[in-house]
Scaffold this active site. Structure first.
Site, PDB file in Angstrom:
ATOM      1  N   ASN A 181     -26.522  -8.633   6.820  1.00 44.91           N
ATOM      2  CA  ASN A 181     -26.003  -7.342   7.244  1.00 44.91           C
ATOM      3  C   ASN A 181     -26.131  -7.219   8.755  1.00 44.91           C
ATOM      4  O   ASN A 181     -26.727  -8.067   9.408  1.00 44.91           O
ATOM      5  CB  ASN A 181     -26.725  -6.194   6.533  1.00 44.91           C
ATOM      6  CG  ASN A 181     -25.924  -5.649   5.367  1.00 44.91           C
ATOM      7  OD1 ASN A 181     -24.795  -5.206   5.530  1.00 44.91           O
ATOM      8  ND2 ASN A 181     -26.510  -5.700   4.170  1.00 44.91           N
ATOM      9  N   GLU A 188     -25.670 -11.883  -5.132  1.00 42.16           N
ATOM     10  CA  GLU A 188     -26.927 -11.503  -4.461  1.00 42.16           C
ATOM     11  C   GLU A 188     -28.123 -12.275  -5.026  1.00 42.16           C
ATOM     12  O   GLU A 188     -29.207 -11.729  -5.239  1.00 42.16           O
ATOM     13  CB  GLU A 188     -27.152  -9.989  -4.544  1.00 42.16           C
ATOM     14  CG  GLU A 188     -26.026  -9.195  -3.907  1.00 42.16           C
ATOM     15  CD  GLU A 188     -26.254  -7.695  -3.886  1.00 42.16           C
ATOM     16  OE1 GLU A 188     -27.425  -7.279  -4.003  1.00 42.16           O
ATOM     17  OE2 GLU A 188     -25.265  -6.939  -3.751  1.00 42.16           O
ATOM     18  N   GLU A 218     -19.064   1.946   3.519  1.00 42.06           N
ATOM     19  CA  GLU A 218     -19.642   0.982   4.455  1.00 42.06           C
ATOM     20  C   GLU A 218     -18.825   0.906   5.747  1.00 42.06           C
ATOM     21  O   GLU A 218     -17.681   1.365   5.816  1.00 42.06           O
ATOM     22  CB  GLU A 218     -19.694  -0.424   3.827  1.00 42.06           C
ATOM     23  CG  GLU A 218     -20.999  -0.776   3.140  1.00 42.06           C
ATOM     24  CD  GLU A 218     -22.142  -1.023   4.129  1.00 42.06           C
ATOM     25  OE1 GLU A 218     -21.953  -0.817   5.348  1.00 42.06           O
ATOM     26  OE2 GLU A 218     -23.214  -1.428   3.675  1.00 42.06           O
ATOM     27  N   ARG A 220     -18.819 -13.907  -0.251  1.00 40.05           N
ATOM     28  CA  ARG A 220     -17.830 -13.029   0.362  1.00 40.05           C
ATOM     29  C   ARG A 220     -18.341 -12.632   1.739  1.00 40.05           C
ATOM     30  O   ARG A 220     -19.537 -12.754   2.034  1.00 40.05           O
ATOM     31  CB  ARG A 220     -17.552 -11.790  -0.490  1.00 40.05           C
ATOM     32  CG  ARG A 220     -18.701 -10.778  -0.570  1.00 40.05           C
ATOM     33  CD  ARG A 220     -18.191  -9.479  -1.178  1.00 40.05           C
ATOM     34  NE  ARG A 220     -19.231  -8.486  -1.419  1.00 40.05           N
ATOM     35  CZ  ARG A 220     -19.675  -7.627  -0.512  1.00 40.05           C
ATOM     36  NH1 ARG A 220     -19.235  -7.683   0.741  1.00 40.05           N
ATOM     37  NH2 ARG A 220     -20.605  -6.733  -0.822  1.00 40.05           N
ATOM     38  N   ASP A 237     -29.814  -2.273   5.963  1.00 43.04           N
ATOM     39  CA  ASP A 237     -28.387  -2.452   5.694  1.00 43.04           C
ATOM     40  C   ASP A 237     -27.680  -2.536   7.039  1.00 43.04           C
ATOM     41  O   ASP A 237     -28.008  -3.382   7.865  1.00 43.04           O
ATOM     42  CB  ASP A 237     -27.882  -1.303   4.819  1.00 43.04           C
ATOM     43  CG  ASP A 237     -26.572  -1.620   4.111  1.00 43.04           C
ATOM     44  OD1 ASP A 237     -25.790  -2.446   4.633  1.00 43.04           O
ATOM     45  OD2 ASP A 237     -26.307  -1.036   3.043  1.00 43.04           O
ATOM     46  N   ASN A 256     -19.362  -9.975   4.738  1.00 38.62           N
ATOM     47  CA  ASN A 256     -20.119  -8.725   4.629  1.00 38.62           C
ATOM     48  C   ASN A 256     -20.617  -8.282   5.993  1.00 38.62           C
ATOM     49  O   ASN A 256     -21.576  -8.856   6.517  1.00 38.62           O
ATOM     50  CB  ASN A 256     -21.318  -8.901   3.689  1.00 38.62           C
ATOM     51  CG  ASN A 256     -21.954  -7.572   3.329  1.00 38.62           C
ATOM     52  OD1 ASN A 256     -21.265  -6.658   2.890  1.00 38.62           O
ATOM     53  ND2 ASN A 256     -23.258  -7.458   3.509  1.00 38.62           N
TER      54      ASN A 256
END
Length: 309
Positions: free
Chosen positions: A154, A124, A20, A103, A201, A105
């Protein structure tokens, strides 16, 4: 919709579990990225093929360049400064102390040197994530939440003029757009795009304001024009495509991270390069990668808390 005929090529067969957050650094011609479940930071030099890895004390979701050569990292316990010379991480600057199931991201540094990032429910399931902005003054971070209600946030990504922010609500297959007000607030939230197959994403805005989106579970990267129409689709030889950075000498090389976390054994056999870093060429160059200054403010108000070096 135009299919981009330049097939992606795997340049680092890493087999990351969840690669990522690639960042292209023009100062030394390197791509930095993370493998979130493995709690690893990677540095890749495309010119020589050199590859180096650092182990982090916990999962790193994003790393964004600071002006002093270090990085600001998003981790489960908040924001930490990482120094690649020493390999050390600062104590955390806690962001969501009241949401222990969350968290951080994904994040970005925009053309004006502001940092934007998101959070998510680690399981999630719950819509507990948000979109944040960061400014700093004299080594003190200022963190402000501007939007909430995301299961998995995202992006985010910002247009080259610094006036529009895009953010994904991945589990809902949706990309939103916001206006960025003069005082740094996000206003006028609206639907930008909704995917029918796969999940948006990482997203990246290029120098003309086009938005590249990697599609997790959709095996492709796609580019949206500022009006939301699709201009390019790039098929990948792997299902889970996570995020791209635009770089190279002319800004027209896409460096793309991928994942193999959710592959079945049968899929993994069919996708041997899943989890690798790929490249392909684009027509429109990316924006110049900015660094974040820990000394100068950027108009994002809220309470202060120091971040140790």
């Amino acid at each position: 919709m135009v299919e981009n005929r330049a097939a992606p090529r795997c340049v680092l067969d890493l087999k990351a579990v969840l690669g990522e957050g690639p960042v292209w650094l023009p100062r030394d011609g390197t791509v930095w990225f993370v493998d979130i479940p493995q709690a690893r930071i990677h540095r890749f030099e495309p010119g020589s093929g050199a590859h180096r890895t650092w182990n982090a004390p916990d999962r790193v979701a994003f790393l964004l360049p600071l002006e002093d050569g270090a990085f600001l990292c998003g981790m489960p316990d908040g924001l930490r400064r990482f120094d690649p010379v020493t390999g050390l991480f600062s104590p955390p600057h806690t962001v969501e102390a009241d949401l222990p199931g969350n968290r951080l991201n994904d994040g970005t540094v925009d053309a004006l040197g502001r940092i934007w990032f998101g959070s998510m429910d680690d399981a999630e399931q719950e819509a507990s994530g948000g979109i944040y902005g960061i400014a700093a003054r004299d080594g003190t971070l200022r963190v402000t939440r501007y939007d909430q209600g995301y299961v998995v946030s995202n992006g985010p990504a910002v247009s080259p003029d610094g006036r529009t922010l895009y953010a994904c609500d991945s589990s809902r297959q949706t990309i939103y757009a916001f206006d960025i007000a003069d005082d740094g607030r996000l206003v006028e939230k609206r639907l930008f795009a909704r995917l029918e197959q796969g999940y948006p994403d990482g997203i990246t805005a290029d120098s003309e304001g086009g938005l590249w989106c990697c599609v997790f579970g959709g095996g492709r990267a796609m580019r949206f024009a500022p009006d939301g129409s699709v201009t390019d689709v790039v098929p990948f030889p792997c299902t889970y495509v996570t995020k791209l950075a635009l770089g190279g000498e002319d800004g027209r090389t896409a460096y793309v991270t991928t994942a193999r976390r959710d592959l079945t054994p049968e899929q993994a056999a069919r996708e041997p390069t899943a989890g690798g870093v790929f490249t392909f060429r684009v027509t429109v160059p990316g924006q110049v990668q900015r660094s974040f200054s820990m000394q100068a403010g950027h108009g994002l108000p809220t309470g202060d808390r120091p971040l140790a070096g």
